[in-house]
Motif scaffolding. Structure first.
Motif, PDB file in Angstrom:
ATOM      1  N   SER A 188      37.364  24.253  38.070  1.00 42.24           N
ATOM      2  CA  SER A 188      38.421  24.156  37.270  1.00 42.24           C
ATOM      3  C   SER A 188      39.417  25.210  37.083  1.00 42.24           C
ATOM      4  N   VAL A 189      38.840  26.336  36.640  1.00 40.30           N
ATOM      5  CA  VAL A 189      39.632  27.537  36.433  1.00 40.30           C
ATOM      6  C   VAL A 189      40.156  28.117  37.975  1.00 40.30           C
ATOM      7  N   THR A 190      39.547  27.851  38.800  1.00 37.83           N
ATOM      8  CA  THR A 190      40.058  28.318  40.225  1.00 37.83           C
ATOM      9  C   THR A 190      41.325  27.422  40.472  1.00 37.83           C
ATOM     10  N   LEU A 191      41.416  26.041  40.205  1.00 40.34           N
ATOM     11  CA  LEU A 191      42.380  25.224  40.567  1.00 40.34           C
ATOM     12  C   LEU A 191      43.500  25.466  39.542  1.00 40.34           C
ATOM     13  N   LEU A 192      43.279  25.715  38.213  1.00 41.33           N
ATOM     14  CA  LEU A 192      44.489  26.082  37.364  1.00 41.33           C
ATOM     15  C   LEU A 192      45.062  27.504  37.921  1.00 41.33           C
ATOM     16  N   ILE A 193      44.485  28.379  38.370  1.00 38.54           N
ATOM     17  CA  ILE A 193      44.772  29.640  38.691  1.00 38.54           C
ATOM     18  C   ILE A 193      45.705  29.640  39.845  1.00 38.54           C
TER      19      ILE A 193
END
Length: 213
Positions: A188-193
């Motif tokens: 999730s964090v990777t996708l948002l970044i």
């Protein structure tokens, strides 16, 4: 004759330092060459381009033996590799040799509970070649091994595979690995970044870019 292996942390890689000290006094040891055949387990890798750079700077003399070696492959898709390290005489010890090899961690599968894994680096084979015969060395020799006489040399020598007493049985490296329970959070964090950075790049392109038809 004893062999000592030392290693120390430097974030994502470690340096393997191998020291050899002869327990017997041998005259004209300068006529002898020492070669270490080190097998690198699947959890580690050696960068051949880094070895070439270190050779140019006269820091170490080592060469990859394994073919089709993939430095980017993860632990579970890699194979054990073989490296030949030509040891150098220690300037501070008349009957000592030492060799240096940088190694890097490979990517490991995440674990469900424990956030670390262990990699065992077995002691190397100790090969020796002397321009003249020493009776005491024949007592230590187990067999003969064919290998290049020197780095980048086409000449082949018959090296003696020597028995030795190791200070440490094996070197064990502790490697941190991810946890499977963190998979959703990391994705999730990777996708948002990724979306945020892509958006900023597009905004900058349309704001400061020059377009012509």
């Amino acid at each position: 004759m004893g062999l000592q292996i030392e290693s120390w942390d430097n974030y994502t890689f470690r340096d393997l330092l191998i020291k050899v000290k002869f327990g017997e006094s041998i005259e004209d040891l300068q006529t002898c060459r020492l070669l270490l055949r080190q097998y690198i387990p699947t959890g580690l890798s050696v960068d051949p381009y880094e070895l070439a750079s270190l050779q140019e700077r006269n820091i170490t003399e080592a060469m990859m033996v394994s073919e089709n070696f993939n430095i980017e492959a993860p632990n579970y898709l890699s194979k054990e590799s073989e490296v030949l390290i030509y040891a150098r005489q220690d300037s501070q010890c008349i009957d000592c040799f030492q060799a240096f090899l940088p190694v890097h961690y490979r990517y490991h599968r995440p674990h469900s509970k424990d956030g670390e894994t262990f990699i065992v680096v077995n002691n190397p084979e100790l090969l020796m070649y002397c321009d003249q015969e020493f009776p005491i060395l024949k007592c230590w020799a187990q067999s003969e091994v064919t290998a290049p006489c020197a780095l980048n040399s086409k000449d082949i020598c018959q090296w003696n595979n020597m028995k030795y007493k190791s200070v440490y049985k094996n070197v064990t490296l502790q490697v941190p690995v991810g946890l499977t329970i963190h998979t959703s959070l990391v994705c999730s964090v990777t996708l948002l970044i990724t979306i945020l950075c892509s958006t900023l790049i597009l905004v900058a392109v349309f704001k400061y870019g020059h377009f012509s038809l």
